[in-house]
Design an enzyme around this catalytic site. Structure first.
Site, PDB file in Angstrom:
ATOM      1  N   ALA A  28       0.860  -1.194   0.000  1.00  0.00           N
ATOM      2  CA  ALA A  28       0.000   0.000   0.000  1.00  0.00           C
ATOM      3  C   ALA A  28       0.890   1.235   0.000  1.00  0.00           C
ATOM      4  CB  ALA A  28      -0.956  -0.013   1.184  1.00  0.00           C
ATOM      5  N   HIS A  30       3.039   4.634  -0.639  1.00  0.00           N
ATOM      6  CA  HIS A  30       2.731   6.050  -0.834  1.00  0.00           C
ATOM      7  C   HIS A  30       4.044   6.815  -0.891  1.00  0.00           C
ATOM      8  CE1 HIS A  30       3.587   6.348   3.452  1.00  0.00           C
ATOM      9  NE2 HIS A  30       2.654   5.445   3.696  1.00  0.00           N
ATOM     10  N   GLY A  32       5.627   8.445   1.249  1.00  0.00           N
ATOM     11  CA  GLY A  32       6.518   8.181   2.366  1.00  0.00           C
ATOM     12  C   GLY A  32       7.406   6.983   2.093  1.00  0.00           C
ATOM     13  N   HIS A  33       6.819   5.897   1.599  1.00  0.00           N
ATOM     14  CA  HIS A  33       7.616   4.726   1.241  1.00  0.00           C
ATOM     15  C   HIS A  33       8.613   5.056   0.129  1.00  0.00           C
ATOM     16  CE1 HIS A  33       3.892   2.580   2.791  1.00  0.00           C
ATOM     17  NE2 HIS A  33       4.846   2.004   3.494  1.00  0.00           N
ATOM     18  N   GLN A  57       2.586  -9.413  13.471  1.00  0.00           N
ATOM     19  CA  GLN A  57       2.569  -8.131  14.169  1.00  0.00           C
ATOM     20  C   GLN A  57       1.164  -7.559  14.341  1.00  0.00           C
ATOM     21  OE1 GLN A  57       5.141  -6.435  11.007  1.00  0.00           O
ATOM     22  NE2 GLN A  57       3.906  -4.578  11.216  1.00  0.00           N
ATOM     23  N   LYS A 146       8.547   7.895  11.170  1.00  0.00           N
ATOM     24  CA  LYS A 146       7.199   8.003  11.722  1.00  0.00           C
ATOM     25  C   LYS A 146       6.957   6.937  12.788  1.00  0.00           C
ATOM     26  CE  LYS A 146       3.476   6.712   9.461  1.00  0.00           C
ATOM     27  NZ  LYS A 146       2.726   5.828  10.420  1.00  0.00           N
ATOM     28  N   SER A 183      -0.195   4.209   5.199  1.00  0.00           N
ATOM     29  CA  SER A 183      -1.076   3.345   4.411  1.00  0.00           C
ATOM     30  C   SER A 183      -2.485   3.336   4.976  1.00  0.00           C
ATOM     31  CB  SER A 183      -0.510   1.925   4.362  1.00  0.00           C
ATOM     32  OG  SER A 183       0.751   1.902   3.724  1.00  0.00           O
ATOM     33  N   ARG A 184      -2.617   3.525   6.287  1.00  0.00           N
ATOM     34  CA  ARG A 184      -3.936   3.519   6.915  1.00  0.00           C
ATOM     35  C   ARG A 184      -4.724   4.793   6.647  1.00  0.00           C
ATOM     36  NH1 ARG A 184      -1.004   0.199  10.690  1.00  0.00           N
ATOM     37  NH2 ARG A 184      -2.128  -1.767  11.035  1.00  0.00           N
TER      38      ARG A 184
END
Length: 281
Positions: A28, A30, A32-33, A57, A146, A183-184
């Site tokens: 997922a 974005h 940031g990744h 996890q 983060k 992603s959330r």
């Protein structure tokens, strides 16, 4: 870009590939990744990105089943960034015995803050990261800042277990309104999305008042949250940047303000480095 799905082919593909950088993700993807990928490319000859939603996890009441898995879109983004390999294993590849009987423990440091609200979460994170290190044998691994507690625990694990991987932290990437990329964030819609900036606004208030001491700084952050009664705050804390221990009001120096909050069914985290005490300037 070559997509790898098994442990053996991944080890074979990475043999004699020079300096290797690993970017572990759950997909997922974005911006940031992608910032992690760009940083990885600065450090290595070969970049491999793992895409694996790690069941170990997630707790029993968390969002494992509904966690977004847009793999085809992820592949396109990674290809655009010039990634060399994508490791996309099955659960059976990563956990030949399920449930896994061998777990890396995060210890007491993994049972506070996020660990208090997500028991065993960090054990799952450290276990999968250790596995990825063993499979890909990277020289560098890049993680987002983060997840500050996660990053600190991964650094401690590599030191404690003498794993020869340099851990590189990448700065938080934010939306124009200050919301940290996650992603959330895909779960947020309409009014809930607009309210989600409350995490960053609370952290900004902590930072703006940190010259008055930890207690005043946290009080300012809590005031921001109190104005949004629908948001459920799990925690808003200041910790020593070096030890991750909570600071008292006599503390001065570099700290990290950490927060987690729930907006409807979506739980978000964020953090901000803060200089506590001393001159406002």
């Amino acid at each position: 870009m070559r997509i790898l799905t098994t442990v053996n082919e991944t080890r074979a593909a990475l043999a004699d590939r020079g300096r290797i950088a690993l970017v572990p993700t759950m997909g997922a993807l974005h911006d940031g990744h992608l910032s992690l990928v760009r940083l990885a490319k600065q450090h290595a000859d070969t970049v491999i990105v793992s895409v694996f939603v790690n069941p170990l996890q997630f707790g029993p009441n968390e969002d494992f089943d509904r966690y977004p898995r847009p793999f085809d879109d992820d592949v396109k983004l990674l290809e655009q960034e010039g990634v060399d390999f994508c490791f996309n294993p099955t659960t059976e590849q990563m956990y030949p015995t399920w449930p896994s009987t061998t777990i890396v423990s995060a210890g007491e440091a993994g049972r506070i803050l996020e660990g208090e609200f997500r028991p065993s979460h960090f054990d799952g994170v450290l276990t999968i990261v250790a596995k990825l290190f063993l499979i890909t044998a990277p020289d560098f691994a890049v993680f987002g800042e983060k997840d500050a507690q996660q990053l600190a625990l991964i650094r401690r694990m590599t030191r404690d277990l003498n794993i020869p991987v340099e851990i590189v932290g990448a700065p938080i990437v934010r939306e124009p309104d200050g919301l940290a990329r996650s992603s959330r964030n895909r779960y947020l819609e309409g009014e809930t999305r607009e309210r989600a900036t409350v995490l960053n606004r609370a952290l900004e208030a902590v930072e703006a008042n940190a010259h008055e001491g930890a207690q005043a700084a946290l009080a300012a952050g809590r005031k921001v949250y109190e104005a949004d009664e629908a948001t459920i705050v799990d925690y808003l804390v200041l910790v020593d940047a070096a030890t991750f221990a909570p600071v008292d009001d006599a503390f001065t120096g570099d700290a990290i303000a950490l927060t987690a909050a729930r907006l409807g069914t979506t739980r978000l985290i964020d953090n901000r480095p803060v200089r506590v005490g001393g001159n406002e300037n």
